[in-house]
Scaffold this motif. Structure first.
Motif, PDB file in Angstrom:
ATOM      1  N   ASP A  10       0.862  -1.186   0.000  1.00  0.00           N
ATOM      2  CA  ASP A  10       0.000   0.000   0.000  1.00  0.00           C
ATOM      3  C   ASP A  10       0.896   1.232   0.000  1.00  0.00           C
ATOM      4  O   ASP A  10       1.729   1.402   0.903  1.00  0.00           O
ATOM      5  CB  ASP A  10      -0.892  -0.025   1.242  1.00  0.00           C
ATOM      6  CG  ASP A  10      -2.049   0.963   1.155  1.00  0.00           C
ATOM      7  OD1 ASP A  10      -1.988   1.863   0.293  1.00  0.00           O
ATOM      8  OD2 ASP A  10      -3.000   0.841   1.928  1.00  0.00           O
ATOM      9  N   LEU A  17       3.596   0.437   2.956  1.00  0.00           N
ATOM     10  CA  LEU A  17       3.433  -0.719   3.831  1.00  0.00           C
ATOM     11  C   LEU A  17       3.272  -1.956   2.970  1.00  0.00           C
ATOM     12  O   LEU A  17       2.369  -2.028   2.135  1.00  0.00           O
ATOM     13  CB  LEU A  17       2.211  -0.553   4.734  1.00  0.00           C
ATOM     14  CG  LEU A  17       1.948  -1.691   5.734  1.00  0.00           C
ATOM     15  CD1 LEU A  17       3.075  -1.769   6.769  1.00  0.00           C
ATOM     16  CD2 LEU A  17       0.603  -1.507   6.418  1.00  0.00           C
ATOM     17  N   ALA A  19       3.338  -6.424   2.896  1.00  0.00           N
ATOM     18  CA  ALA A  19       3.147  -7.600   3.747  1.00  0.00           C
ATOM     19  C   ALA A  19       2.907  -8.824   2.883  1.00  0.00           C
ATOM     20  O   ALA A  19       2.397  -8.730   1.769  1.00  0.00           O
ATOM     21  CB  ALA A  19       1.970  -7.395   4.703  1.00  0.00           C
ATOM     22  N   VAL A  21       0.647 -11.899   2.202  1.00  0.00           N
ATOM     23  CA  VAL A  21      -0.785 -12.124   2.410  1.00  0.00           C
ATOM     24  C   VAL A  21      -1.113 -13.574   2.075  1.00  0.00           C
ATOM     25  O   VAL A  21      -0.852 -14.036   0.953  1.00  0.00           O
ATOM     26  CB  VAL A  21      -1.636 -11.179   1.543  1.00  0.00           C
ATOM     27  CG1 VAL A  21      -3.128 -11.440   1.757  1.00  0.00           C
ATOM     28  CG2 VAL A  21      -1.313  -9.722   1.881  1.00  0.00           C
ATOM     29  N   VAL A  27      -2.358 -11.532   7.240  1.00  0.00           N
ATOM     30  CA  VAL A  27      -1.247 -10.627   6.965  1.00  0.00           C
ATOM     31  C   VAL A  27      -0.075 -10.974   7.875  1.00  0.00           C
ATOM     32  O   VAL A  27      -0.232 -11.099   9.093  1.00  0.00           O
ATOM     33  CB  VAL A  27      -1.667  -9.159   7.187  1.00  0.00           C
ATOM     34  CG1 VAL A  27      -0.475  -8.228   7.057  1.00  0.00           C
ATOM     35  CG2 VAL A  27      -2.749  -8.776   6.197  1.00  0.00           C
ATOM     36  N   THR A  30       5.143  -7.877   7.895  1.00  0.00           N
ATOM     37  CA  THR A  30       4.981  -6.533   7.348  1.00  0.00           C
ATOM     38  C   THR A  30       6.309  -5.781   7.344  1.00  0.00           C
ATOM     39  O   THR A  30       7.196  -6.031   8.166  1.00  0.00           O
ATOM     40  CB  THR A  30       3.947  -5.735   8.144  1.00  0.00           C
ATOM     41  OG1 THR A  30       4.380  -5.625   9.499  1.00  0.00           O
ATOM     42  CG2 THR A  30       2.583  -6.400   8.097  1.00  0.00           C
ATOM     43  N   ARG A  32       7.615  -1.606   6.624  1.00  0.00           N
ATOM     44  CA  ARG A  32       7.153  -0.233   6.411  1.00  0.00           C
ATOM     45  C   ARG A  32       8.326   0.662   6.024  1.00  0.00           C
ATOM     46  O   ARG A  32       9.432   0.532   6.569  1.00  0.00           O
ATOM     47  CB  ARG A  32       6.488   0.282   7.685  1.00  0.00           C
ATOM     48  CG  ARG A  32       5.989   1.710   7.619  1.00  0.00           C
ATOM     49  CD  ARG A  32       5.210   2.063   8.862  1.00  0.00           C
ATOM     50  NE  ARG A  32       4.782   3.449   8.853  1.00  0.00           N
ATOM     51  CZ  ARG A  32       3.686   3.886   9.444  1.00  0.00           C
ATOM     52  NH1 ARG A  32       2.908   3.039  10.086  1.00  0.00           N
ATOM     53  NH2 ARG A  32       3.353   5.160   9.408  1.00  0.00           N
ATOM     54  N   ASN A 287      -6.309  -1.020   8.441  1.00  0.00           N
ATOM     55  CA  ASN A 287      -5.327  -0.340   7.598  1.00  0.00           C
ATOM     56  C   ASN A 287      -4.693  -1.248   6.563  1.00  0.00           C
ATOM     57  O   ASN A 287      -3.986  -0.773   5.669  1.00  0.00           O
ATOM     58  CB  ASN A 287      -4.225   0.267   8.474  1.00  0.00           C
ATOM     59  CG  ASN A 287      -4.688   1.518   9.181  1.00  0.00           C
ATOM     60  OD1 ASN A 287      -5.597   2.197   8.722  1.00  0.00           O
ATOM     61  ND2 ASN A 287      -4.065   1.818  10.309  1.00  0.00           N
ATOM     62  N   THR A 288      -4.927  -2.563   6.669  1.00  0.00           N
ATOM     63  CA  THR A 288      -4.325  -3.483   5.707  1.00  0.00           C
ATOM     64  C   THR A 288      -5.241  -3.784   4.531  1.00  0.00           C
ATOM     65  O   THR A 288      -4.884  -4.571   3.649  1.00  0.00           O
ATOM     66  CB  THR A 288      -3.939  -4.812   6.391  1.00  0.00           C
ATOM     67  OG1 THR A 288      -5.125  -5.466   6.872  1.00  0.00           O
ATOM     68  CG2 THR A 288      -2.979  -4.576   7.538  1.00  0.00           C
ATOM     69  N   LEU A 291      -3.634  -3.309   0.921  1.00  0.00           N
ATOM     70  CA  LEU A 291      -2.613  -4.282   0.515  1.00  0.00           C
ATOM     71  C   LEU A 291      -3.180  -5.688   0.427  1.00  0.00           C
ATOM     72  O   LEU A 291      -2.773  -6.484  -0.435  1.00  0.00           O
ATOM     73  CB  LEU A 291      -1.384  -4.206   1.422  1.00  0.00           C
ATOM     74  CG  LEU A 291      -1.469  -4.648   2.877  1.00  0.00           C
ATOM     75  CD1 LEU A 291      -1.221  -6.146   3.015  1.00  0.00           C
ATOM     76  CD2 LEU A 291      -0.442  -3.896   3.726  1.00  0.00           C
ATOM     77  N   VAL A 292      -4.138  -6.035   1.313  1.00  0.00           N
ATOM     78  CA  VAL A 292      -4.791  -7.346   1.215  1.00  0.00           C
ATOM     79  C   VAL A 292      -5.563  -7.440  -0.094  1.00  0.00           C
ATOM     80  O   VAL A 292      -5.467  -8.442  -0.829  1.00  0.00           O
ATOM     81  CB  VAL A 292      -5.730  -7.593   2.410  1.00  0.00           C
ATOM     82  CG1 VAL A 292      -6.606  -8.821   2.163  1.00  0.00           C
ATOM     83  CG2 VAL A 292      -4.924  -7.786   3.691  1.00  0.00           C
TER      84      VAL A 292
END
Length: 304
Positions: A10, A17, A19, A21, A27, A30, A32, A287-288, A291-292
């Motif tokens: 993301d 960020l 990660a 998945v 998740v 991670t 950052r 917040n994920t 990206l998920v």
């Protein structure tokens, strides 16, 4: 040799960020990095992406990477045409990253990717017609019609943050004035709070103060919630969804934000007394979600 991993990343106005998945949306691992800013060479952002992706993979081979970007992604998913908070301007981001990483890459707008994550794994599961709104540094959104993502002719549907809600209102980073995200976003929350208490410097402080019963912090959330509901009334009038899912960091405030939004939606929505008003619910992926969703998009794309 380790099994290849799917990575979602993301890219926002302040952070990158990444990660690993899992197939169930889990998740892990991670990583950052700080976004270099909007007035730098675009490759510097891609350097930060690469660092985060490789750190998350931690030596394991990549099956593919989904990139959720805070900007206007074209219909082909190849270029970031414009990004108010990033230096990409009509940049061929997907092909550059695919060549750099040597794996399949899916490029998607961050809020659209988050909508996909909520659709397949989160608060929008089981619904066919959904509007999602993500409150972060700015405001983005996603649209699901008939159980499928709606991206629009240019691929840019869901840029709700740049709908004008106040004619000649506050200046926005996009170059316009009175955009919804100037009144409804993490940045707006901080501005509301500081106007009442100069010691409330950032969103985390505002949230913590509200949790402790601080009336000024709670008033800031109430004002933010009001503007959320006002904007949602326009979206509900346009798309008539079954449910509205609110995500992003600010949504962690829960009903402190969502309840005033529900009140404002009921007051602002045309014909509210003669229709079913959609529920406003908090996103489940937090917040994920972006990206998920991005990782799920590249995984599902490769499986098709």
């Amino acid at each position: 040799m380790s099994e290849p991993v799917w990575v979602g990343v993301d890219v926002g106005g302040t952070k990158v960020l990444a990660a690993v998945v899992g197939d169930d949306g889990t998740v892990a691992d991670t990583a950052r990095r700080t976004t270099p800013g909007r007035r730098v060479d675009a490759r510097m952002v891609e350097d930060a992406l690469t660092e985060a992706v490789l750190a998350a993979a931690d030596g394991r081979p990549l099956a593919g990477v989904g990139v959720a970007a805070a900007g206007f992604v074209d219909a082909a998913g190849e270029r970031v045409r414009f990004a108010p908070h990033l230096p990409w301007l009509d940049e061929p981001v997907r092909s550059r990253l695919a060549e750099r990483w040597g794996v399949p890459v899916r490029l998607e707008n961050d809020a659209t990717a988050a909508a996909y994550g909520e659709l397949v794994l989160g608060a929008a599961r089981g619904y066919s017609d959904v509007v999602t709104v993500n409150l972060g540094t700015g405001l983005g959104g996603g649209i699901v019609i008939g159980g499928r993502l709606y991206r629009g002719h240019n691929g840019m549907a869901g840029e709700f943050g740049h709908m004008q809600v106040v004619p000649d209102g506050l200046a926005c980073a996009c170059g316009s004035r009175g955009c919804w995200e100037q009144y409804c976003s993490g940045s707006a929350l901080e501005r509301y709070a500081r106007s009442r208490d100069a010691d409330l410097l950032n969103g985390r402080m505002v949230t913590a103060a509200a949790d402790e019963g601080d009336l000024e912090a709670r008033a800031a959330f109430a004002e933010l919630g009001h503007w959320l509901g006002v904007g949602l009334a326009n979206l509900v009038a346009a798309f008539d969804p079954e449910v509205v899912v609110v995500g992003g960091g600010v949504s962690e405030a829960g009903d402190r934000l969502l309840e005033p939004a529900r009140v404002a939606l009921g007051r602002s929505l045309v014909g509210a007394g003669h229709r079913d008003i959609p529920a406003i619910v908090a996103a489940q992926l937090g917040n994920t979600a972006g990206l998920v969703g991005a990782a799920c998009l590249i995984r599902d794309e490769q499986a098709a």
